[in-house]
Write an enzyme that holds these catalytic residues in place. Structure first.
Site, PDB file in Angstrom:
ATOM      1  N   CYS A  96       0.858  -1.193   0.000  1.00  0.00           N
ATOM      2  CA  CYS A  96       0.000   0.000   0.000  1.00  0.00           C
ATOM      3  C   CYS A  96       0.896   1.246   0.000  1.00  0.00           C
ATOM      4  CB  CYS A  96      -0.899  -0.007   1.237  1.00  0.00           C
ATOM      5  SG  CYS A  96      -1.852   1.511   1.352  1.00  0.00           S
ATOM      6  N   GLU A 126       3.374  -6.154   8.665  1.00  0.00           N
ATOM      7  CA  GLU A 126       3.706  -4.775   8.261  1.00  0.00           C
ATOM      8  C   GLU A 126       4.866  -4.232   9.104  1.00  0.00           C
ATOM      9  OE1 GLU A 126       0.461  -1.828   8.236  1.00  0.00           O
ATOM     10  OE2 GLU A 126       1.960  -0.322   8.776  1.00  0.00           O
ATOM     11  N   SER A 226      -6.211  -9.750  11.524  1.00  0.00           N
ATOM     12  CA  SER A 226      -6.176  -8.470  10.807  1.00  0.00           C
ATOM     13  C   SER A 226      -6.171  -7.346  11.844  1.00  0.00           C
ATOM     14  CB  SER A 226      -7.396  -8.368   9.895  1.00  0.00           C
ATOM     15  OG  SER A 226      -7.736  -7.020   9.683  1.00  0.00           O
ATOM     16  N   SER A 227      -5.092  -6.559  11.841  1.00  0.00           N
ATOM     17  CA  SER A 227      -4.939  -5.515  12.849  1.00  0.00           C
ATOM     18  C   SER A 227      -6.093  -4.520  12.801  1.00  0.00           C
ATOM     19  CB  SER A 227      -3.606  -4.795  12.623  1.00  0.00           C
ATOM     20  OG  SER A 227      -3.487  -3.708  13.493  1.00  0.00           O
TER      21      SER A 227
HETATM   22 FE1  SF4 Z   1      -3.279   1.011   3.020  1.00  0.00          FE
HETATM   23 FE2  SF4 Z   1      -3.588  -0.670   5.068  1.00  0.00          FE
HETATM   24 FE3  SF4 Z   1      -4.646   1.771   5.162  1.00  0.00          FE
HETATM   25 FE4  SF4 Z   1      -5.678  -0.001   3.535  1.00  0.00          FE
HETATM   26  S1  SF4 Z   1      -5.657  -0.147   5.769  1.00  0.00           S
HETATM   27  S2  SF4 Z   1      -5.210   2.149   3.017  1.00  0.00           S
HETATM   28  S3  SF4 Z   1      -3.869  -1.161   2.907  1.00  0.00           S
HETATM   29  S4  SF4 Z   1      -2.471   1.263   5.063  1.00  0.00           S
END
Ligand code: SF4
Length: 335
Positions: A96, A126, A226-227
């Site tokens: 991302c 991450e 999932s955080s």
């Molecule tokens: Fe990017 Fe993660 Fe935010 Fe989605 S949740 S916009 S993948 S940083």
């Protein structure tokens, strides 16, 4: 019973882009598509891509030399990119852009020799990727700070040369508490110009707070690893409202809804909209007169696909586009 659907909910721009990248490669290529780590933390998305030929691995060493490969939305340390290049992989980076921004911040602090405090969860993929972006062996190093208690004990080689960055999917209030402790101990602490917590995380947490003003129970659809999903549940609980994290409609139990007149329903940034619709369908079986209302405004942020992928020729003899009906698109609607 009334169901209040949160807006925004579901796929964020980063997840949408990552899923579309794998989808597009599966459509255009005749070769297998390897993905380092779950492309996003959601079983239904991973299963659906796997069914179409994606191969998920944890290490690039598991990918055959020269193969097509994708880095997941969570990002990876520079070493992974070096390893991929050494194996001659045709690599597409689905990190991302908001995670890449944090990587750049760490690289800049490393170059300046600062000690970096990375606020986040130690084992999250991450965070592991971001840690690896500190590549200056002569700098003050990087260390993970998970909570205010840890912030009380961390040390820096030079207390006047310190900085912090954060994992993108934390809760704003939790980060503020850690930063406040760090700032008291290190008045010279440097932070990002704009918060590292991403827009999607903030918007989905704000939407949960909005649900909490109307509901006695909030359901969050997302994965336990999932955080951003787990943080959404915590935000509801901190607002004094009962909340449950479910992966799919089959986890629902009728007894949860005894005495509930107003139910909040939302989905995390990595959960596709068909899971929300399936949950509503299940609820309608139990409550045929269910009233569904929507709260909040939808997002319209989009991250572009890489040009190399857009311009890649479609090599598949018969395009596989028609097989994508089970994959959610950016609006969550089944294709
Ligand atoms: Fe990017 Fe993660 Fe935010 Fe989605 S949740 S916009 S993948 S940083």
């Amino acid at each position: 019973m009334k169901v209040w659907l949160a807006n925004p909910r579901g796929f964020c721009a980063g997840v949408d882009r990552a899923v579309k990248m794998v989808d597009e490669l599966l459509t255009k290529s005749v070769d297998p598509v390897y993905v380092r780590h779950e492309i996003v933390h959601n079983r239904s998305v991973v299963d659906s891509l796997q069914a179409r030929g994606a191969v998920f691995v944890e290490d690039v060493a598991q990918i055959p030399e020269g193969a097509l490969a994708v880095i997941s939305a969570h990002g990876a340390p520079p070493q992974v990119f070096h390893d991929a290049a050494a194996r001659g992989l045709q690599l597409f980076d689905a990190t991302c852009p908001l995670v890449s921004k944090v990587h750049l911040e760490v690289a800049a602090h490393a170059k300046a020799g600062r000690t970096v405090f990375l606020i986040g969860h130690r084992d999250h993929v991450e965070v592991l990727g971001t840690l690896g972006c500190y590549t200056n062996p002569d700098g003050g190093g990087i260390q993970v700070v998970q909570d205010p208690e840890e912030a009380l004990t961390v040390r820096a080689r030079d207390p006047a040369a310190v900085a912090y960055v954060t994992q993108t999917t934390l809760a704003v209030d939790a980060v503020r508490k850690v930063v406040s402790v760090l700032r008291q101990r290190f008045p010279a602490l440097v932070g990002p110009h704009h918060d590292d917590i991403c827009y999607a995380t903030q918007n989905r947490q704000d939407a949960v707070r909005m649900l909490c003003r109307h509901c006695q129970l909030v359901l969050v659809i997302g994965a336990p690893h999932s955080s951003n999903s787990v943080r959404m549940v915590e935000v509801a609980q901190e607002a004094g409202v009962r909340a449950r994290l479910i992966e799919a409609a089959d986890a629902l139990e009728p007894a949860w809804f005894d005495g509930i007149d107003d139910l909040g329903l939302t989905s995390s940034a990595s959960a596709p909209e068909p899971l929300v619709q399936a949950t509503l369908q299940r609820l309608r079986q139990w409550y045929p007169r269910l009233v569904v209302k929507t709260l909040g405004l939808a997002e319209n942020k989009v991250f572009k696909l890489p040009t190399a992928l857009v311009e890649m020729p479609d090599l598949h003899p018969t395009s596989r586009r028609s097989q994508r009906a089970d994959l959610p698109d950016s609006t969550g609607a089944p294709r």
